[in-house]
Design an enzyme around this catalytic site. Structure first.
Site, short mmCIF file in Angstrom:
data_model
loop_
_atom_site.label_atom_id
_atom_site.label_comp_id
_atom_site.label_asym_id
_atom_site.label_seq_id
_atom_site.Cartn_x
_atom_site.Cartn_y
_atom_site.Cartn_z
N THR A 1 4.71 1.94 6.26
CA THR A 1 3.31 1.51 6.39
C THR A 1 2.63 2.47 7.35
O THR A 1 3.19 2.81 8.39
CB THR A 1 3.13 0.07 6.94
N ASP B 1 5.62 -5.31 5.61
CA ASP B 1 6.01 -6.69 5.89
C ASP B 1 6.07 -7.58 4.65
O ASP B 1 7.04 -8.31 4.44
CB ASP B 1 5.11 -7.31 6.97
N ASP C 1 0.33 1.69 9.09
CA ASP C 1 -0.05 0.89 10.27
C ASP C 1 1.03 0.90 11.36
O ASP C 1 0.75 0.54 12.51
CB ASP C 1 -0.32 -0.56 9.85
N ARG D 1 -4.55 -3.23 10.64
CA ARG D 1 -5.05 -4.60 10.54
C ARG D 1 -4.70 -5.43 11.75
O ARG D 1 -5.55 -6.02 12.39
CB ARG D 1 -4.40 -5.27 9.33
N ARG E 1 0.38 -4.85 -4.84
CA ARG E 1 0.51 -5.94 -3.86
C ARG E 1 0.81 -7.21 -4.66
O ARG E 1 -0.10 -7.90 -5.12
CB ARG E 1 -0.78 -6.09 -3.07
N GLY F 1 0.83 -1.21 0.00
CA GLY F 1 0.00 0.00 0.00
C GLY F 1 0.86 1.25 0.00
O GLY F 1 1.91 1.29 0.64
N ASP G 1 3.40 -1.08 11.98
CA ASP G 1 3.55 -2.37 12.68
C ASP G 1 4.76 -3.17 12.21
O ASP G 1 4.88 -4.35 12.53
CB ASP G 1 2.27 -3.21 12.54
#
Ligand code: F6P
Length: 341
Positions: free
Chosen positions: A125, A103, A127, A171, A72, A10, A129
Site C-alpha cells: 500500500t 488491510d 499509504d 487515509r 476492491r 489499490g 499503514d
C-alpha cells in the site's frame, strides 16, 4: 504444488516485481505450478484464472500496475462470496494462496484461511499503514513522486508569493505527507495522527509571511482532520470502500486559509499520480524479497502469515496480529516534521 496468486485493493508500483519473484522462485526453484487469479478476490470468486509461467513475467520488473489486475472486492462482505472463493480454490486444486494486498485483502485472506486454505500475505500500500512491517510495497515510490512534486511546487510558490497546499494520499495514517513534507522542506505537514487547529495553522502562516518569507507549502494527507472543538468544521467524505474523496480536505483548507489570511492560495491534489508509473529500486527490491519469502513459506506449508521487513530482515508475522490494525506515523517522526517547520 499448485500455488494461487492474487493482487487486491489499490494498485501500487512494485506489484509486478513481487509476481515475478513468486513465479521465478516457485516454478524455477521449487517446481510448483503458479495459478494467477485476475482482479483480486473477485477473480477467485468468479473463477477468473490465468496460468502464470516464466513467459508471463518477462520484462515486468520495472513496470507499474499489476499484470493480474486488481479490484476492491471482499468475499466475506459479499453474499455467497466466501463459498464462491472456496469452490474455485477446490476446483483449481490450490494448495496455497499468496495474497498481495493491503488491510482489506489481508483481512479477507485471514478469513479464508479459517476454512483450512493455506494463505500467505504480502503487504502493499502506498499509504504504508499495514501493521507489523516497517515498509509495504509501493510506499517508497509514492514518497519519491510526492517529494518531486513538492520540490517543483516550491519554485512556483516562491515566484508568486503564494500558499500552496499539496494534498497527498493517506487515509488513516500520514506516512506520505510526513516523509515527503520533510524531504521536500514543507513549512507545514497535516497528518491524520495530529488533528490540526486551523487558527494555529493560519497564525503560523501569517507569522512566517511577516517574519521570513512570502510563500509557504502545506502538505496535507487526504485523511487530515481538524481537532474537535476547534474553529473549522469538516467531516471526511468517504466512498464505498472507505476510500477518501480526493481533493475535499485540500479545497477546504484552501478556502479557510485564503479567508483567514488573505494570502493567495492554491491547491494541488496529487491523487493517483502517486500510484502510477515505474517502481523505485527500493520497491523492486522489497517486492522481490517479499515474493521469494512468500513462496518459500508456502512451500514449507506455512499459513496465515504475512511477509514483513524489520530493519534488514524479512520475517513472517501472523496475519491475525496485523488484521484490523493501523500502523501510524510514530511521534518521533511527527516531531521532526514539526521541528523543521
Ligand atoms: O490504496 C490506498 C489508497 O491509495 C488511499 O490512499 C486512497 O484513499 C485510495 O487508495 C484511493 O482509492 P481508489 O483508487 O479506489 O480511488
Amino acid at each position: 504444488m499448485r500455488v494461487g496468486l492474487l493482487t487486491g485493493g489499490g494498485d501500487v508500483p512494485g506489484l509486478n516485481a513481487a509476481i515475478r519473484a513468486v513465479v521465478k522462485r516457485g516454478e524455477g526453484e521449487h517446481g510448483h505450478t503458479i495459478v494467477g487469479f485476475r482482479n483480486g478476490w473477485k477473480g477467485v470468486a468468479d473463477g477468473d484464472v490465468q496460468p502464470l509461467g516464466r513467459q508471463d513475467i518477462r520484462n515486468v520488473l520495472a513496470t507499474g500496475g499489476t499484470l493480474l489486475g486488481t479490484a476492491r472486492f471482499h468475499p466475506h462482505r459479499n453474499e455467497g462470496g466466501v463459498e464462491a472463493v472456496l469452490t474455485t480454490l477446490e476446483a483449481e486444486r490450490i494448495d496455497a494462496l499468496i495474497c498481495i494486498g493491503g488491510d482489506g485483502t489481508l483481512d479477507a485472506a485471514s478469513k479464508i484461511s479459517e476454512a483450512g486454505i493455506n494463505v500467505i500475505g504480502i503487504p502493499k500500500t502506498i499509504d504504508n499503514d499495514v501493521w507489523g512491517t516497517d515498509y509495504s510495497i509501493g510506499f517508497d515510490t509514492a514518497v519519491t513522486i510526492a517529494t518531486e512534486a513538492v520540490d517543483r511546487i516550491h519554485t512556483t510558490a516562491e515566484s508568486h508569493n503564494r500558499v500552496m497546499i499539496v494534498e497527498v494520499m493517506g487515509r488513516h495514517a500520514g506516512w506520505i505527507a510526513v516523509t515527503s513534507g520533510i524531504a521536500g522542506g514543507a513549512e507545514l505537514v497535516l497528518a491524520p495522527e495530529e488533528p490540526f487547529d486551523i487558527e494555529k495553522v493560519t497564525r503560523f502562516l501569517k507569522h512566517r509571511h511577516r517574519a521570513h518569507a512570502s510563500f509557504s507549502i502545506v502538505v496535507a494527507a487526504e485523511g487530515a482532520v481538524p481537532a474537535p472543538g476547534t474553529a473549522m468544521h469538516y467531516e471526511t467524505e468517504v466512498g464505498k470502500f472507505g476510500e477518501i474523496v480526493a481533493g475535499a480536505i485540500g479545497e477546504r483548507l484552501k478556502s479557510e486559509i485564503e479567508t483567514r489570511t488573505g494570502f493567495d492560495t492554491r491547491v494541488t491534489v496529487l491523487g493517483h499520480v502517486q500510484r502510477g508509473g515505474i517502481p523505485t529500486a527500493f520497491d523492486r527490491i522489497l517486492a522481490s524479497r517479499f515474493g521469494v519469502a512468500a513462496i518459500d513459506a508456502a512451500t514449507e506449508g506455512r499459513s496465515d502469515v504475512m511477509t514483513a521487513i524489520h530493519g534488514e530482515r524479512v520475517d513472517l508475522v501472523p496475519i491475525a496480529d496485523v488484521a484490523g490494525k493501523v500502523k501510524y506515523v510514530p511521534d518521533q517522526m511527527l516531531a521532526v516534521a514539526r521541528a523543521l517547520a
